[in-house]
Design an enzyme around this catalytic site. Structure first.
Site, mmCIF file in Angstrom:
data_model
loop_
_atom_site.group_PDB
_atom_site.id
_atom_site.type_symbol
_atom_site.label_atom_id
_atom_site.label_comp_id
_atom_site.label_asym_id
_atom_site.label_seq_id
_atom_site.Cartn_x
_atom_site.Cartn_y
_atom_site.Cartn_z
ATOM 1 N N GLU A 40 1.751 3.614 3.046
ATOM 2 C CA GLU A 40 2.201 3.015 4.305
ATOM 3 C C GLU A 40 3.722 3.046 4.332
ATOM 4 O OE1 GLU A 40 -1.824 0.293 4.488
ATOM 5 O OE2 GLU A 40 0.098 -0.717 4.518
ATOM 6 N N HIS B 156 0.879 -1.185 0.000
ATOM 7 C CA HIS B 156 0.000 0.000 0.000
ATOM 8 C C HIS B 156 0.911 1.227 0.000
ATOM 9 C CE1 HIS B 156 -3.171 -2.795 1.877
ATOM 10 N NE2 HIS B 156 -3.459 -2.587 0.600
ATOM 11 N N HIS C 136 3.041 -3.664 6.824
ATOM 12 C CA HIS C 136 2.027 -2.631 6.559
ATOM 13 C C HIS C 136 1.894 -1.695 7.748
ATOM 14 C CE1 HIS C 136 -0.157 -4.428 2.990
ATOM 15 N NE2 HIS C 136 0.683 -5.388 3.318
ATOM 16 N N GLU D 108 0.875 -5.613 10.703
ATOM 17 C CA GLU D 108 0.401 -4.224 10.788
ATOM 18 C C GLU D 108 1.135 -3.523 11.917
ATOM 19 O OE1 GLU D 108 -1.765 -2.834 8.757
ATOM 20 O OE2 GLU D 108 -2.581 -4.599 7.715
HETATM 21 ZN ZN LIG Z 1 -1.585 -2.032 4.117
#
Ligand SMILES: [Zn+2]
Length: 336
Positions: free
Chosen positions: A69, A66, A159, A223
């Site tokens: 990020e 992404h 992420h 994450e």
């Molecule tokens: Zn992500």
């Protein structure tokens, strides 16, 4: 074409964000490693095979799947720059992927569609997107990297979350990983001070699920806190994971000495957006791992009403803005 560096962005961070591996690659080449760049934004560093030597672990680290990020890009750039000063300390065969290069340049999550839904054969209406082509490049390089690798295989896809979370760091782990790889992965996540693990029973097309399913890797989407601007992330928030990643690459266990075991959750239900009429029962400020009472409404989509089952469920990744047909959130329950 590169984004002009702002004074706060170090050269190493800007280089990685620009998929420029030249400094890191030349250090490992000089140290005798086999170095390849099979596509833009992908670097492989392998030890040259020695007679009788046991296969080294194979480790894939991906960032920027992404594009907005940026914290993990900064973390990885610093790790690689430090490691390149002592290249012989690298104890694994390493592949680094910078995922969505165009989106990183644009400072956006994606250009046409979410790259982290493209790692599956059936892409439907997403097939013609820029991200579908990029996923094909990543898949080809990933299959080649793990082809013929030894039994110890890792993929950490790093992420940061869109919204705040009751667990500032958490990981999504595919259920289908073999027991040995899963135990090692969960142990490493504990060293990295990851607060929660969600065992995921089914793919929604993520990169780490793909490597777990097709490459036999202990893969995980990790994450690491909140979205931030490149060069402006508070790296103290990433200190534990940076130390654990460094240890993984050097073949030594290192991390906080008193890391608590992550809380473990399983997926109770996936909330799929069926139409543009999809509405969630809570607002956009809802944090990840917010608890909903048994029977509570989660979302409504035409005649379909999603409700919590007989036990409390916690909502993760709520995002009503996804395309129709994709996951708009998932509900989890704690099991350990
Ligand atoms: Zn992500």
């Amino acid at each position: 074409m590169t984004t002009p560096a702002t004074p706060s962005v170090s050269a190493a961070v800007q280089a990685l964000a620009d998929a420029d591996f030249s400094a890191v690659a030349s250090a490992f080449v000089a140290a005798g490693f086999a170095v390849a760049q099979p596509a833009q934004g992908i670097l492989q560093v392998k030890a040259r095979p020695a007679a009788g030597a046991a296969a080294r672990p194979s480790v894939l680290l991906s960032v920027g799947v992404h594009g907005d990020e940026t914290g993990p890009i900064e973390v990885l750039a610093q790790l690689l720059a430090t490691l390149a000063e002592q290249p012989q300390a690298l104890a694994v065969d390493l592949m680094v992927c910078v995922g969505n290069l165009h989106a990183i340049r644009a400072g956006r999550r994606f250009i046409d569609a979410d790259l982290n839904r493209m790692f599956r054969a059936e892409r439907g209406t997403l097939a013609g997107t820029a991200e579908a082509a990029r996923a094909d490049e990543l898949i080809a390089a990933t299959l080649a990297f793990f082809d013929g690798a030894g039994p110890v295989r890792w993929h950490l896809d790093l992420h940061t979350a869109i919204r705040p979370s009751f667990y500032p760091t958490f990981a999504v782990v595919p259920d289908l990983i073999g027991d040995a790889g899963k135990a090692a992965l969960i142990g490493w996540l504990g060293q990295a001070a990851i607060g929660a693990i969600i065992m995921n029973p089914a793919s929604v097309g993520t990169y780490s699920y793909y490597t777990a399913e097709h490459c036999g890797a202990a893969g995980s989407t990790v994450e690491l806190g909140r979205i931030g601007t490149l060069g402006q992330n508070d790296l103290s928030l990433f200190a534990d994971v940076a130390l654990a990643l460094d240890g993984l690459l050097r073949g030594v266990a290192q991390g906080p000495t008193v890391a608590a075991a992550p809380h473990v959750f399983k997926v109770a239900q996936q909330i799929i957006k069926l139409s543009d009429g999809f509405r969630m029962a809570f607002d956009r400020s809802t944090q990840n791992f917010t608890a909903l009472a048994p029977g509570a409404e989660i979302a409504r989509d035409g005649d379909t009403v999603y409700t919590v089952g007989p036990a409390e469920e916690l909502v993760v990744f709520p995002n009503p803005d996804v395309r129709v047909g994709l996951r708009a959130g998932m509900m989890v329950v704690r099991i350990a």
